[in-house]
Structures are given as C-alpha cells and as structure tokens.
Design a protein around this motif. Structure first.
Motif, short mmCIF file in Angstrom:
data_model
loop_
_atom_site.label_atom_id
_atom_site.label_comp_id
_atom_site.label_asym_id
_atom_site.label_seq_id
_atom_site.Cartn_x
_atom_site.Cartn_y
_atom_site.Cartn_z
N ILE A 93 0.86 -1.18 0.00
CA ILE A 93 0.00 0.00 0.00
C ILE A 93 0.89 1.23 0.00
N ARG A 94 0.68 2.12 -0.97
CA ARG A 94 1.50 3.32 -1.06
C ARG A 94 0.62 4.55 -1.15
N ILE A 95 1.16 5.68 -0.68
CA ILE A 95 0.46 6.94 -0.87
C ILE A 95 0.47 7.26 -2.36
N TYR A 96 -0.67 7.67 -2.87
CA TYR A 96 -0.76 7.99 -4.30
C TYR A 96 0.12 9.19 -4.65
N ASP A 97 0.22 10.15 -3.74
CA ASP A 97 1.08 11.31 -3.94
C ASP A 97 2.53 10.87 -3.75
N ARG A 98 3.29 10.79 -4.86
CA ARG A 98 4.65 10.26 -4.80
C ARG A 98 5.63 11.22 -4.13
N SER A 99 5.21 12.46 -3.85
CA SER A 99 6.11 13.38 -3.16
C SER A 99 6.18 13.08 -1.67
N ILE A 100 5.33 12.16 -1.20
CA ILE A 100 5.33 11.73 0.20
C ILE A 100 5.57 10.23 0.23
N SER A 101 6.54 9.78 0.99
CA SER A 101 6.91 8.37 1.00
C SER A 101 6.31 7.67 2.22
N PHE A 102 5.40 6.74 1.98
CA PHE A 102 4.86 5.89 3.04
C PHE A 102 5.44 4.51 2.83
N PRO A 103 6.26 4.02 3.76
CA PRO A 103 6.95 2.73 3.53
C PRO A 103 5.97 1.60 3.26
N ASP A 104 6.04 1.02 2.07
CA ASP A 104 5.06 -0.01 1.73
C ASP A 104 5.29 -1.32 2.49
#
Length: 366
Positions: A93-104
């Motif tokens: 699961i990743r944040i759609y906004d690629r400028s913010i990194s949510f560790p998948d």
C-alpha cells in the motif's frame, strides 16, 4: 527536528536543494515519528496477494468512510480517504502522492486502523507544512534562487524559474485520482476556459493530458516551454494561469542578475590576465594561462577557474589553479609562486613528489 535543523539538512546537498526535497524531508520525519509512536512494526507484505485480497474485501466494514475506486482504464485500485489517497497493489500500500513516502513494507493485522490514524494525522501535517513554508518563505525563496543561479543559465533561467514555480505550487495541492479527470475538465470549461481540439486554452498556457495517462497533465506555456504536473482541482490550474505574469517578471529579474554576474566575471577575467602577465614578466617565467576544462555535466552558471602552467627546469612544469572570483587570493597565489618554483627546481630530476595513500601504506620510523 525543529525548523532550523530541517532547513540545514535541506541545504546541505546543493544538487537536491529544491522544494520537492524539502517536502519529502518534512513529511518523512512526520511519518517516521508516527510509525514509531504508534508502535507499528514493519511486516513485509509484498507478494502476498491473499492478505491484500482479504484487506480489500473488509474495507467496507473497517473503513466505512473510505471509498474504494477502480480506475478501469489503467486497471488500478485506489483507496480514497478524507485527506489521503492510497494506491493498492499486490506489492503493498503506497500513498498515491509520490512526493510523500509511506513505507510499503509497513503492514499489520490492524492495517485499517493504521491507515485511519495516518489519514487523521495528515490534515495536521499539511497545516504545519503550509505554516512552515510561510514562516520560512524568504529562506526557501533565497535557496531556490541560489540553485537557479548556480545550475541554470541566462538563456533559460526565466523558463526554469517559471517551471520551478509551477512545480512548487503543484506540491502544495492534493493530487487527485485519475478517474476525476473528466470532472476537472468540465469544471474548467464552466470557468470559460476555451476548449481547442484536445486541449484547454488558458491565457498563458494550454492544458492537456499525457496520452493514455490521466494522472499526468501537460502545461504547454505560450513562450514554448512545457512541464508535467499532477491532476488537481480546477482552482489549481486557474491559479497557475493567474500567477504566470508575476513569475515571468521574477524570471526577468534573474536574467538581469546574470547580466550583472557576467560583467563582474569579465572584469575579474581581465584583471586576472593582467596580474598573471605582469607577475610572469617580473619573474621572467614562460607560462600558459587557460580556462579549466569542464565536461558537459559539470557546466553551470559559476565562473570557470583558470589553470596557470609555468615552465620549469629539467623538463617539468608547475601547475596551479587560479580562482576566477577572488582577486585578493589570486594576488597571494602569484606572490607565492617564485618560492615554490625555486624549491621545485632544486629537487633533482629523478625525484618525484606524490600524494600519500592514506591508511593503505605501512610506514617505519626508527
């Protein structure tokens, strides 16, 4: 990490001093603290389709306020929440906004609770980030200006500045999911933005989607430059059009700054040539003075250094780098040359002076 520490970390690497990197650093520290504070341990969820399938099947019960969106054209699945959109794949699961990194790699048996807390926290972080940018506006603008002056050029600094401002504005808006593109286009038409073929004509640019990819929008500026931005609300594109004249004027100011730098650089170059010529004539040395060679990837707006080569005895030469923008230092270098050359000339021809390989050689002292 306070604001001062964050700005110092951002400014350390001049090649990465841009607004996107600042945003990444800001939200990265927030996300790391969030995950640690909620004691979520990393669990590798990659390549485990059943866990994702089970999670998706129960979303309606566990996250009733969230919307599960399927983008049929791209066969992608999204989870749209109040403040954050997530990209759901078999890889995590990743944040759609690629400028913010949510560790998948972060998953848990209570993933819905994690995402809900994350969505709640995001609203506060975005407010903090806007406040941070407002309070440090002058510092941020100065760093962006410095980066442009050092890594751009007179012929392109105006268009580089325009693109930079558009991209920075892009980073302050929430990026919308691809399925919303039609509603955005209709909203723009309702604002009397004229459709021409497959584009929308604004005052200062044309708007159209990248072929078959509705999450990327191309802004084609009237002066000939274009750039990619995300899909945003109609207000974003209207604001861009409204602010372009101001950004163009700011770019012209940067152009004039290049003119000033060029004049100063030319004066320094002439002064250096005269100082070197006079000193070599005084010492009666044969010499060559050339600009330091630069590879294409090294070229920037910084003045190019000089290399002074002086003919020595025994078939050798003395080489020294001459700074292009510090005349006092140039004088000191030239004043020290005679002593250095005399010392080198006194060294027998079969002797060599080389750099030490630090830490890789054994030395004996008796």
């Amino acid at each position: 990490m306070d604001a001062e520490e964050l700005l110092e970390m951002w400014k350390k690497d001049s090649s990465q001093v841009n607004f996107a990197e600042l945003k990444r650093l800001f939200f990265n520290q927030k996300i790391v603290a969030f995950l640690e504070g909620n004691k979520y341990e990393p669990r590798y969820w990659k390549y485990e389709e059943k866990k994702m399938d089970d999670f998706i099947a129960n979303i309606g019960q566990e996250l009733p306020e969230a919307e599960l969106v399927c983008d049929k054209s791209n066969k992608r699945l999204f989870l749209s929440m109040k403040n954050v959109d997530f990209d759901l794949t078999n890889f995590g699961i990743r944040i759609y906004d690629r400028s913010i990194s949510f560790p998948d790699k972060y998953a848990s048996y209570d993933m819905a609770n994690l995402l809900q807390k994350f969505d709640n926290a995001m609203a506060e972080w975005e407010t903090e980030f806007r406040l941070f940018c407002t309070e440090n506006q002058q510092t941020i603008e100065n760093c962006e200006k410095k980066r442009l002056v050092e890594h751009s050029g007179k012929m392109r600094v105006l268009s580089d500045h325009l693109e930079c401002m558009v991209m920075n504005t892009d980073l302050m808006y929430r990026q919308l999911l691809p399925y919303m593109c039609e509603s955005i286009v209709n909203a723009l038409k309702n604002n009397r933005i004229e459709p021409i073929h497959s584009t929308l004509q604004f005052n200062y640019y044309k708007f159209y989607f990248k072929t078959n990819v509705t999450e990327n929008v191309i802004l084609d500026f009237n002066h000939g430059r274009s750039c990619y931005v995300g899909l945003h609300s109609a207000d974003f594109y209207l604001e861009i059009d409204r602010r372009i004249p101001q950004w163009i004027e700011e770019g012209k100011v940067l152009e004039r700054e290049f003119d000033k730098r060029e004049k100063i650089q030319q004066i320094n170059e002439n002064t250096i040539k005269v100082l070197v010529k006079n000193k070599m004539h005084e010492l009666n040395f044969e010499y060559r003075l050339n600009q330091k060679e630069q590879y294409h990837y090294q070229q920037s707006a910084k003045p190019i250094e000089y290399v002074l080569e002086v003919k020595l005895q025994k078939g050798r030469k003395f080489v020294v780098t001459i700074p292009p923008d510090n005349i006092d230092r140039v004088r000191k270098i030239l004043d020290s040359i005679e002593a250095s050359i005399n010392a080198i000339n006194s060294v027998p021809m079969n002797h060599r002076i080389k750099f030490q390989s630090v830490g890789r050689e054994d030395w004996t002292k008796e």
